[in-house]
Each structure stands twice: as C-alpha cells, then as structure tokens.
Enzyme design. Structure first.
Site, short mmCIF file in Angstrom:
data_model
loop_
_atom_site.label_atom_id
_atom_site.label_comp_id
_atom_site.label_asym_id
_atom_site.label_seq_id
_atom_site.Cartn_x
_atom_site.Cartn_y
_atom_site.Cartn_z
N GLY A 191 0.69 -1.34 -0.43
CA GLY A 191 0.21 -0.22 -0.75
C GLY A 191 1.45 1.26 -0.10
O GLY A 191 1.96 1.28 -0.57
N SER A 192 0.68 2.22 0.46
CA SER A 192 0.91 3.82 0.46
C SER A 192 2.33 3.76 1.92
O SER A 192 2.02 3.13 2.28
CB SER A 192 0.20 4.56 0.67
OG SER A 192 -0.87 4.40 1.72
N GLY A 196 1.87 2.78 5.57
CA GLY A 196 3.33 1.80 6.08
C GLY A 196 3.39 2.35 7.05
O GLY A 196 4.24 1.77 8.15
N GLU A 213 5.46 -3.25 0.68
CA GLU A 213 5.59 -3.05 -0.86
C GLU A 213 5.04 -1.96 -0.30
O GLU A 213 3.64 -1.67 -0.52
CB GLU A 213 5.20 -4.11 -1.05
CG GLU A 213 5.69 -6.01 -1.61
CD GLU A 213 6.85 -5.69 -1.73
OE1 GLU A 213 6.79 -4.75 -2.79
OE2 GLU A 213 7.74 -6.80 -1.56
N CYS A 251 1.61 0.04 -8.81
CA CYS A 251 2.81 0.98 -8.40
C CYS A 251 4.10 0.66 -8.97
O CYS A 251 4.98 1.67 -9.06
CB CYS A 251 3.43 -0.53 -6.92
SG CYS A 251 3.23 -1.77 -7.78
P1 NAD Z 1 -3.63 2.13 1.00
O1 NAD Z 1 -1.75 2.18 2.19
O2 NAD Z 1 -4.48 3.04 1.19
O3 NAD Z 1 -3.85 1.32 1.46
C1 NAD Z 1 -3.60 -0.19 1.62
C2 NAD Z 1 -4.39 -1.07 3.10
O4 NAD Z 1 -4.53 -0.22 4.41
C3 NAD Z 1 -5.26 -1.78 2.76
O5 NAD Z 1 -5.75 -2.46 3.05
C4 NAD Z 1 -6.26 -0.15 3.66
O6 NAD Z 1 -7.54 -1.36 3.99
C5 NAD Z 1 -5.40 -0.08 4.76
N1 NAD Z 1 -5.32 1.25 5.48
C6 NAD Z 1 -5.71 2.25 4.38
N2 NAD Z 1 -5.93 3.11 5.79
C7 NAD Z 1 -5.03 2.80 6.64
C8 NAD Z 1 -5.40 3.56 7.89
N3 NAD Z 1 -5.17 4.65 8.26
N4 NAD Z 1 -4.89 2.56 9.47
C9 NAD Z 1 -4.24 0.69 8.62
N5 NAD Z 1 -4.28 0.81 7.60
C10 NAD Z 1 -5.16 1.34 7.09
O7 NAD Z 1 -3.10 1.89 -0.28
P2 NAD Z 1 -4.00 1.83 -1.63
O8 NAD Z 1 -4.75 2.87 -1.96
O9 NAD Z 1 -4.70 0.72 -1.42
O10 NAD Z 1 -2.61 1.56 -2.34
C11 NAD Z 1 -2.30 2.47 -3.34
C12 NAD Z 1 -0.89 2.42 -2.64
O11 NAD Z 1 0.00 1.30 -2.80
C13 NAD Z 1 0.28 3.39 -3.95
O12 NAD Z 1 1.27 4.28 -3.13
C14 NAD Z 1 0.91 2.39 -4.79
O13 NAD Z 1 2.09 2.11 -5.21
C15 NAD Z 1 0.82 1.84 -3.17
N6 NAD Z 1 1.12 -0.07 -4.43
C16 NAD Z 1 2.67 -0.83 -3.65
C17 NAD Z 1 2.40 -2.04 -4.39
C18 NAD Z 1 4.03 -2.39 -4.49
O14 NAD Z 1 3.57 -3.82 -4.81
N7 NAD Z 1 4.12 -2.52 -3.86
C19 NAD Z 1 1.01 -2.57 -5.04
C20 NAD Z 1 -0.35 -1.85 -4.95
C21 NAD Z 1 -0.14 -0.31 -4.70
#
Ligand code: NAD
Length: 493
Positions: A191-192, A196, A213, A251
């Site tokens: 995720g973001s 992270g 990731e 990503c």
């Molecule tokens: P996100 O960080 O918003 O969400 C990821 C996960 O975290 C979700 O399951 C969500 O429910 C949870 N989450 C969201 N907010 C949270 C909080 N406040 N506290 C705890 N958990 C929380 O990211 P996204 O919108 O799902 O994905 C987009 C980002 O992820 C982009 O930056 C993208 O580049 C990255 N990404 C990376 C990869 C990789 O393989 N490196 C793959 C896909 C996406």
C-alpha cells in the site's frame, strides 16, 4: 473495538493450530496450494466479474495480471515445494573439522498480509502462496476499496482452504488498526507509504518483522532510437505499461517519461497514433481501459490537472467522465516540476513527458528524487544501460519494456528506500515468510586442545592458522612441516 474478543479468540486458535505442527507438514502445505489453485481455476469467471465490478478491468487484463500469474506461481510453488523446504548444506571454517552444517527454513508462525485494491487477487494471493508454502498460519486483510474482490477472496478462502490456519478479515482502516494491535510473527504490507508508517509503528511493539511493498514515481527513459520498428515497439510498450495496467493505477506503472527535447514531438505523435490503434477514437467505449477505483481517487487525479500550467501542458486527451469514473489516456509535455503531478505518485492514466537536453541527464533527474520501485529505460546504448544500473537505485531496472518484471518468479519483487523493503515472488515469497535457521552438527571424534584455556601464545597461533589455512595447510603446520607465513595478532602480544 467490538470485534476484539472474537478476533483475539480466532488468533489464539490459529496460534494453537500452528503449535500443533500441522501446517509444517509438506502434505498440508501442498493441499493448501492445490486448494488455492482450484479456487482460482474454478472461480475464474467470478474473479473476472469481481474485477470488472470493482475496477472495470477487462477480462484479458484480469487473466494477464492476476489469474494467469497466480496459476503460474502456484504451479511453480507446487513443483518446488520439497526443494524450498529442504535444508541447504553450508560450508564451515577448518576449525570445525568433522562438522556438518545446513540452513533449514522454518515458518515464522502467525502472519498478517494487508493488501491493496488495484490488483486485489494478485497482491493478496502472491504473498499468501509464500506464507502457506513456508508453513505459516495467515490472516489476509484485503482492501475495502475493491469490495466485490474482497468478498470473493473471503468466501473462496473459506471454502477452499483450511480455515483453522487461513482466514480473511474484511474491512478498512479501523479493522486494520485492530489487527495491527495484535501480536504477529510477520506483517506483509502492500500500500501507501502513509499507511506503511502506521504498520511499522505498530510492529515496533512486538519487534515484528515487516515487509513494505510501497509505491512511488516510476520513470521511463526513452533514448532516441533509430529504427522505426524499435520506436514503434517502445511506444506500444509504454502505452500498455501505463494505460493498460489498471489505467495506470499500478505501483510499477510508468509514472512519467524522460526524453530528449529533439525527440519529444516524434514520440508524442507516435503515442497518439498507437493510443487510437489500441483503444479506438473513443477509449471509454472500447471497454479496454480500467476505470478509476472511486470518486476520491477520481477527484485526486482531476485536481492534478487543475493547476493552470499543468492544464496548458496537456497535448492529448484530458477528458473525464466523473459519473462513470473514466479518464481518457492523457499526455502532458513539460508540466511544472514543482506541481503535484510531478511531485506525487500519479496512480492513474495521466502521463507527463519531461524533456532533457541529453538523455544522460535523466540519471541525475532520477537521482534527485526518491528511489523508484521500477525504472524503465528504452535504449540500445550499452553505456547508458550500464550507467543506469550502476548510477541509479531502484527496486528493479527493465530495459526496453515495462511491467514484465512483475511476472518473473526468478526475480525479487520489492522496493528500496522510499519504495519499500523486503521482496517476494517465486522462492523469494517462501523466504520472506521463513526464518533461515542455522543448524550445526559436531562430531565428538576430533577436538583441538588449543581452543581451551589456559591461553598461551602457541594456542593463539594455532587458532590463527586454523582460521587462515585449509585442512592440508593446518596439518602441515601441526606436524611442524610448515611455518605460518603470515603473522597476525600474535605479533602484538
Ligand atoms: P493504502 O495504503 O491506502 O491501503 C493499503 C491497505 O491499508 C488497505 O488494505 C487499507 O484497508 C489499509 N489502510 C488504509 N488506511 C489505513 C489506516 N489509516 N490504518 C490502517 N490501515 C489502513 O494504499 P492503496 O490505496 O490500497 O494503494 C495505493 C498505494 O499502494 C500506492 O502508493 C501504490 O503505489 C502502492 N502499491 C504498492 C504495490 C507494490 O507491490 N509495491 C502494489 C500496489 C499498490
């Protein structure tokens, strides 16, 4: 917090199940991998429908990026499981005469996988394959932003896998926070960077190892290619690497292009031609490009174009259908570098092209920014290729293509610096969810007197020799037939 007692009970039961040793059996691991493969193969249509519902992903894209890659990974894991699980012999120093050693992978225990919405099956199940193959019990928390996919994952895993060991918890930030308060043996997060950081802070409490990731801005450097075949292929690969991967919501999708000033207009003209060839005059009607995941992300992308200078830099596309969450493939040339479109990850079908005087300047351009997850460089210039590898840092570098590295089981997939840390795919996934245990087996037959006190200069010299000679050299020194040629610390005593 209402779910806490039930969650804690479930996790306790899972830990007990792990302690029973059941998940360590090769046959259990194999049965779960086969279960996952049956789920994907038997529910292929449901998976495609869910991806269409949540993201407007075309069936072919769904197969190419999720179903097909997962079946490939599962086949590899099933074929390699015994080898991955087996201990690997390790060399020892001469002082350990008649001793053998090996590295034995052992599961970590109870692991948490938090995934993202853009490749809801791939990003959930690729790590789960590693976790299961390595013999762990696992909780998967897919994204609430792709609800049809998350619900299919929950029902599929409940039906096809051993629910004493593998569970899906659905929900958003609140549910994830509750999960993060528990004690885990590993957290694997996709995720973001913002979330992270939340994950890492929670992991600190129990010193839980994490894999992050994350994302960032992935550049594509386009050198001036002389053959029209090479240019055409480059343009096609860039278009698919941007607009054809969940509409740029990936990503490792190309975030922006770097090209020499004199080559830019040719590149743009060819891009226009190929966008039309691939998606027709009305890309939305082609139903080949995914839609934006939700209104929030649509507004975010729309606002990237709000800046007057950015808007002026649009040379192709730019139309948006808010009701249907569709954004046309859009090309911009030289938007201001300080604008959000060039400082934040775009994660959508907007493609800025930035011109440089000489293509070699792109190295400095990339190095002035956070380390990307992927760098793409379209060039036949070997010197530039070498420089790209040695002078930049990124999760991966791919020459003359984009996205391809995601499908390779033999390559580690993961970031560096701001794009994350840790890696997976193929055997790397197994290793990510394993502890590499050092195992040493010593014989009673040999023993060297000089390793025991009382200490003397002679014993120190023999220890030095043991560390610095092979068995024959050591034997010759012990028999007095050879004098140690190199005097080390004993000279100072
Ligand atoms: P996100 O960080 O918003 O969400 C990821 C996960 O975290 C979700 O399951 C969500 O429910 C949870 N989450 C969201 N907010 C949270 C909080 N406040 N506290 C705890 N958990 C929380 O990211 P996204 O919108 O799902 O994905 C987009 C980002 O992820 C982009 O930056 C993208 O580049 C990255 N990404 C990376 C990869 C990789 O393989 N490196 C793959 C896909 C996406």
């Amino acid at each position: 917090m209402a779910m806490m007692p039930a969650l804690e009970r479930d996790l306790n039961n899972m830990s007990e199940y792990y302690e029973s040793g059941k998940t360590k059996d090769a046959s259990w691991r194999e049965s779960q991998l086969k279960g996952l493969r049956s789920f994907i193969m038997e529910k292929q249509d449901h998976i495609m429908n869910a991806l269409m519902q949540d993201l407007g992903k075309h069936q072919l894209e769904a197969f190419r990026d999720e179903i097909g890659t997962l079946i490939k990974t599962l086949n590899l894991a099933l074929k390699s499981l015994k080898d991955w699980m087996s201990g690997k012999k390790a060399k020892l120093p001469q002082i350990a005469l008649l001793t053998s050693a090996e590295i034995v992978p052992e599961p970590l225990g109870l692991v948490l996988i938090i995934s993202s919405w853009n490749f809801p099956f791939g990003l959930s199940l690729e790590p789960l394959i590693g976790a299961v193959a390595a013999g762990n019990v696992a909780v998967l928390k897919p994204s609430e932003l792709s609800p049809a996919c998350s619900s299919l994952l929950a029902s599929g895993i409940a039906t096809y896998l051993d629910n004493n060991a593998i569970k899906v918890v659905q929900g958003g930030p609140e549910e994830t926070q509750q999960l993060l308060q528990q004690r885990w043996d590993k957290i694997f997060f996709t995720g973001s960077a913002r979330v992270g950081r939340i994950v890492m802070s929670a992991a600190v409490k129990h010193l839980t190892p994490v894999t992050l990731e994350l994302g960032g801005k992935c550049p594509a450097v386009v050198d001036s290619l002389s053959s029209s075949w090479d240019i055409g292929t480059t343009v096609k690969r860039i278009i698919v690497g941007k607009f054809g991967t969940c509409a740029g919501q990936a990503c490792i999708s190309i975030d922006y292009v770097l090209v020499e000033k004199g080559y830019c207009s040719k590149l743009v003209e060819l891009m226009k031609v190929w966008i039309k060839k691939m998606y027709g005059d009305n890309p939305q009607r082609s139903k080949t490009i995914a839609r934006i995941v939700n209104k929030h992300h649509f507004s975010r992308l729309k606002s990237l174009l709000d800046d007057k200078m950015v808007k002026q830099s649009v040379v192709y596309g730019g139309s948006m259908d808010e009701e249907n969450l569709f954004i046309e493939p859009t090309i911009l040339v030289n938007p201001p570098l300080e604008a959000a479109i060039m400082s934040e990850e775009i994660f959508g079908p907007l493609l800025p092209i930035i011109t440089v005087e000489k293509i070699e300047e792109s190295i400095k351009f990339i190095n002035c920014r956070p380390k990307p997850l992927a760098i793409y460089a379209f060039t036949k210039n070997q010197t530039l290729q070498r420089r790209m590898i040695s002078e930049t840092s990124s999760g991966s570098v791919t020459f003359n293509d984009a996205i391809l590295q995601y499908a390779a089981d033999s390559l580690p997939f993961g970031g560096v610096g701001e794009s994350g840390f840790g890696m997976y795919h193929g055997k790397f996934s197994f290793d990510t969810f394993s502890h590499q245990k050092a195992v040493v087996r010593r014989s009673f037959l040999t023993d060297f007197w000089y390793r025991y006190p009382p200490w003397t200069l002679n014993k120190l010299q023999l220890l030095e020799v043991s560390y610095n000679y092979d068995y024959l050299g050591l034997l010759l020194v012990l028999l007095g037939l050879k004098r140690p040629s190199k005097r080390l610390i004993s000279d100072h005593i």
